[in-house]
Design a protein around this motif. Structure first.
Motif, PDB file in Angstrom:
ATOM      1  N   TYR A  26       8.447  22.214  -0.428  1.00 50.16           N
ATOM      2  CA  TYR A  26       8.763  20.643  -0.999  1.00 50.16           C
ATOM      3  C   TYR A  26       8.777  20.774  -2.614  1.00 50.16           C
ATOM      4  O   TYR A  26       8.028  21.659  -3.140  1.00 50.16           O
ATOM      5  CB  TYR A  26       7.701  19.730  -0.457  1.00 50.16           C
ATOM      6  N   ALA A  27       8.956  19.520  -3.161  1.00 44.84           N
ATOM      7  CA  ALA A  27       8.680  19.420  -4.553  1.00 44.84           C
ATOM      8  C   ALA A  27       8.332  17.882  -4.741  1.00 44.84           C
ATOM      9  O   ALA A  27       8.502  16.874  -3.935  1.00 44.84           O
ATOM     10  CB  ALA A  27      10.094  19.684  -5.115  1.00 44.84           C
ATOM     11  N   ASP A  28       7.676  17.852  -5.618  1.00 40.91           N
ATOM     12  CA  ASP A  28       7.034  16.389  -5.992  1.00 40.91           C
ATOM     13  C   ASP A  28       7.883  15.414  -6.256  1.00 40.91           C
ATOM     14  O   ASP A  28       7.706  14.314  -5.973  1.00 40.91           O
ATOM     15  CB  ASP A  28       5.799  16.439  -7.003  1.00 40.91           C
ATOM     16  N   TRP A  29       9.203  15.792  -7.045  1.00 40.51           N
ATOM     17  CA  TRP A  29      10.201  14.688  -7.276  1.00 40.51           C
ATOM     18  C   TRP A  29      11.044  14.625  -6.197  1.00 40.51           C
ATOM     19  O   TRP A  29      12.173  13.743  -6.453  1.00 40.51           O
ATOM     20  CB  TRP A  29      10.797  15.565  -8.723  1.00 40.51           C
ATOM     21  N   CYS A  30      10.923  15.157  -5.026  1.00 40.53           N
ATOM     22  CA  CYS A  30      11.724  15.205  -3.940  1.00 40.53           C
ATOM     23  C   CYS A  30      11.522  13.957  -3.127  1.00 40.53           C
ATOM     24  O   CYS A  30      10.425  13.815  -2.478  1.00 40.53           O
ATOM     25  CB  CYS A  30      11.922  16.241  -3.297  1.00 40.53           C
ATOM     26  N   GLY A  31      12.560  12.849  -2.874  1.00 43.08           N
ATOM     27  CA  GLY A  31      12.297  11.638  -2.328  1.00 43.08           C
ATOM     28  C   GLY A  31      12.125  12.176  -0.798  1.00 43.08           C
ATOM     29  O   GLY A  31      11.351  11.637  -0.212  1.00 43.08           O
ATOM     30  N   PRO A  32      13.143  12.968  -0.238  1.00 39.18           N
ATOM     31  CA  PRO A  32      13.289  13.062   0.996  1.00 39.18           C
ATOM     32  C   PRO A  32      11.773  13.859   1.655  1.00 39.18           C
ATOM     33  O   PRO A  32      11.233  13.776   2.729  1.00 39.18           O
ATOM     34  CB  PRO A  32      14.552  14.005   1.547  1.00 39.18           C
ATOM     35  N   CYS A  33      11.535  14.652   0.800  1.00 43.60           N
ATOM     36  CA  CYS A  33      10.187  15.485   1.172  1.00 43.60           C
ATOM     37  C   CYS A  33       8.952  14.375   1.015  1.00 43.60           C
ATOM     38  O   CYS A  33       8.272  14.588   2.015  1.00 43.60           O
ATOM     39  CB  CYS A  33      10.100  16.344   0.007  1.00 43.60           C
ATOM     40  N   GLN A  34       8.948  13.382   0.465  1.00 45.34           N
ATOM     41  CA  GLN A  34       7.855  12.546   0.333  1.00 45.34           C
ATOM     42  C   GLN A  34       7.831  11.657   1.689  1.00 45.34           C
ATOM     43  O   GLN A  34       6.944  11.190   2.344  1.00 45.34           O
ATOM     44  CB  GLN A  34       7.892  11.619  -0.755  1.00 45.34           C
ATOM     45  N   ARG A  35       9.285  11.551   2.218  1.00 42.06           N
ATOM     46  CA  ARG A  35       9.445  10.494   3.493  1.00 42.06           C
ATOM     47  C   ARG A  35       8.862  11.297   4.817  1.00 42.06           C
ATOM     48  O   ARG A  35       8.400  10.732   5.723  1.00 42.06           O
ATOM     49  CB  ARG A  35      10.836  10.087   3.456  1.00 42.06           C
ATOM     50  N   ILE A  36       9.415  12.571   4.774  1.00 35.59           N
ATOM     51  CA  ILE A  36       9.022  13.341   5.993  1.00 35.59           C
ATOM     52  C   ILE A  36       7.597  13.886   5.827  1.00 35.59           C
ATOM     53  O   ILE A  36       7.173  14.562   6.960  1.00 35.59           O
ATOM     54  CB  ILE A  36      10.172  14.323   6.198  1.00 35.59           C
ATOM     55  N   SER A  37       6.917  13.873   4.870  1.00 33.23           N
ATOM     56  CA  SER A  37       5.744  14.549   4.385  1.00 33.23           C
ATOM     57  C   SER A  37       4.735  14.200   5.688  1.00 33.23           C
ATOM     58  O   SER A  37       3.940  14.862   6.195  1.00 33.23           O
ATOM     59  CB  SER A  37       5.116  14.400   3.265  1.00 33.23           C
ATOM     60  N   PRO A  38       4.354  12.963   5.809  1.00 28.15           N
ATOM     61  CA  PRO A  38       3.446  12.222   6.826  1.00 28.15           C
ATOM     62  C   PRO A  38       3.844  12.729   8.208  1.00 28.15           C
ATOM     63  O   PRO A  38       2.974  12.790   9.054  1.00 28.15           O
ATOM     64  CB  PRO A  38       3.782  10.757   6.637  1.00 28.15           C
ATOM     65  N   ILE A  39       5.377  12.901   8.603  1.00 28.78           N
ATOM     66  CA  ILE A  39       5.545  13.501   9.848  1.00 28.78           C
ATOM     67  C   ILE A  39       5.003  14.648  10.071  1.00 28.78           C
ATOM     68  O   ILE A  39       4.369  15.402  11.000  1.00 28.78           O
ATOM     69  CB  ILE A  39       7.034  13.351  10.031  1.00 28.78           C
ATOM     70  N   PHE A  40       5.312  15.708   8.972  1.00 24.71           N
ATOM     71  CA  PHE A  40       4.797  16.981   8.959  1.00 24.71           C
ATOM     72  C   PHE A  40       3.237  17.181   9.079  1.00 24.71           C
ATOM     73  O   PHE A  40       2.834  17.947   9.696  1.00 24.71           O
ATOM     74  CB  PHE A  40       5.268  17.752   7.714  1.00 24.71           C
ATOM     75  N   ASP A  41       2.528  16.139   8.428  1.00 26.39           N
ATOM     76  CA  ASP A  41       1.033  16.375   8.372  1.00 26.39           C
ATOM     77  C   ASP A  41       0.731  15.949   9.759  1.00 26.39           C
ATOM     78  O   ASP A  41      -0.424  16.347  10.231  1.00 26.39           O
ATOM     79  CB  ASP A  41       0.653  15.440   7.506  1.00 26.39           C
ATOM     80  N   SER A  42       1.332  14.979  10.516  1.00 25.29           N
ATOM     81  CA  SER A  42       0.912  14.662  11.760  1.00 25.29           C
ATOM     82  C   SER A  42       1.042  15.575  12.645  1.00 25.29           C
ATOM     83  O   SER A  42       0.235  16.007  13.557  1.00 25.29           O
ATOM     84  CB  SER A  42       1.659  13.420  12.178  1.00 25.29           C
ATOM     85  N   LEU A  43       2.367  16.314  12.741  1.00 26.34           N
ATOM     86  CA  LEU A  43       2.508  17.449  13.668  1.00 26.34           C
ATOM     87  C   LEU A  43       1.572  18.612  13.408  1.00 26.34           C
ATOM     88  O   LEU A  43       1.046  19.191  14.437  1.00 26.34           O
ATOM     89  CB  LEU A  43       3.778  18.124  13.283  1.00 26.34           C
ATOM     90  N   ALA A  44       1.280  18.686  12.063  1.00 24.91           N
ATOM     91  CA  ALA A  44      -0.001  19.902  11.952  1.00 24.91           C
ATOM     92  C   ALA A  44      -1.367  19.405  12.637  1.00 24.91           C
ATOM     93  O   ALA A  44      -1.973  20.425  13.009  1.00 24.91           O
ATOM     94  CB  ALA A  44      -0.181  19.744  10.347  1.00 24.91           C
ATOM     95  N   LYS A  45      -1.629  18.089  12.276  1.00 25.90           N
ATOM     96  CA  LYS A  45      -3.026  17.682  12.734  1.00 25.90           C
ATOM     97  C   LYS A  45      -2.857  17.907  14.328  1.00 25.90           C
ATOM     98  O   LYS A  45      -3.971  18.048  15.026  1.00 25.90           O
ATOM     99  CB  LYS A  45      -3.213  16.197  12.449  1.00 25.90           C
ATOM    100  N   GLN A  46      -1.929  17.720  15.141  1.00 28.49           N
ATOM    101  CA  GLN A  46      -1.556  17.820  16.393  1.00 28.49           C
ATOM    102  C   GLN A  46      -1.674  19.157  16.987  1.00 28.49           C
ATOM    103  O   GLN A  46      -2.091  19.293  18.203  1.00 28.49           O
ATOM    104  CB  GLN A  46      -0.442  16.968  16.828  1.00 28.49           C
TER     105      GLN A  46
END
Length: 211
Positions: A26-46
């Protein structure tokens, strides 16, 4: 939880200590990265499992060497790495596609919910439950005690039935202990009498004589 990679050494350590690693480039300036980041974090937690499945996040600006090593040119890019080799790549912020890929990675890593219960069962006393197997190919051999007892009773009954008979062959053939003896309801059948599956077929004395 997903691990934010701080060095190439840390990334290498995670790769060698887990069966499957899912990397989010990912990159900090990437809008799509920020939008999908919570989903990735949720999958990681699960789905994260020690030594089985790890989720990592790699900033392409901070770790350009890792991004170049894996040929990352667009963000976000997700790489599923199995034993050091990339087996699947997902580009773009596509939640259904990412979720499906993670589910495949979970199966690949053997990190599903039932994995913790795999292996032999155990009794309350602590001894393992050995699966029963009647075949020759491994496993403890189990005996059908009722079938064995029935065979013994038939043999003894047939012996005494013919012992005091003037015509032992005929007596054996008509004995109720003869497994091949046809009953009245079977007399009209043209097919041969079938023995129960898994039980030995003892031949009559008449059969032995005719061989």
């Amino acid at each position: 939880m997903a691990t934010y990679i701080t060095s190439s050494h840390e990334f290498s350590r995670i790769l060698t200590s887990h069966t499957v690693v899912i990397a989010d480039f990912y990159a900090d300036w990437c809008g799509p990265c920020q939008r999908i980041s919570p989903i990735f974090d949720s999958l990681a937690k699960q789905h994260s499992k020690p030594s089985r499945l790890a989720f990592v996040k790699i900033n392409v600006d901070t770790h350009q060497d890792i991004a170049q090593q894996y040929g990352v040119r667009a963000m976000p890019t997700f790489k599923i790495i199995n034993k050091g080799g990339v087996v699947e790549t997902i580009q773009g912020a596509n939640p259904p596609e990412l979720t499906a890929a993670v589910e495949r990675a979970v199966r690949l890593a053997g990190a599903g919910k039932g994995a913790a219960f795999a292996g032999e069962g155990r009794r309350l006393g602590g001894s393992p439950i050995v699966p029963r197997s009647g075949g020759r190919g491994g496993g403890a051999r189990s005996w059908d005690l009722m079938a064995l007892l029935e065979v013994v009773l038939r043999f003894v009954g047939l012996y005494f039935w013919t012992l005091f008979s003037l015509d032992p062959y005929k007596a054996a053939e008509n004995s109720p202990f003869n497994v091949n003896r046809k009953t009245n309801t079977q007399a009209g059948n043209t097919g041969a009498t079938k023995r129960p599956a898994g039980r030995p077929a003892f031949k009559t004395l008449a059969d032995l004589k005719s061989e």
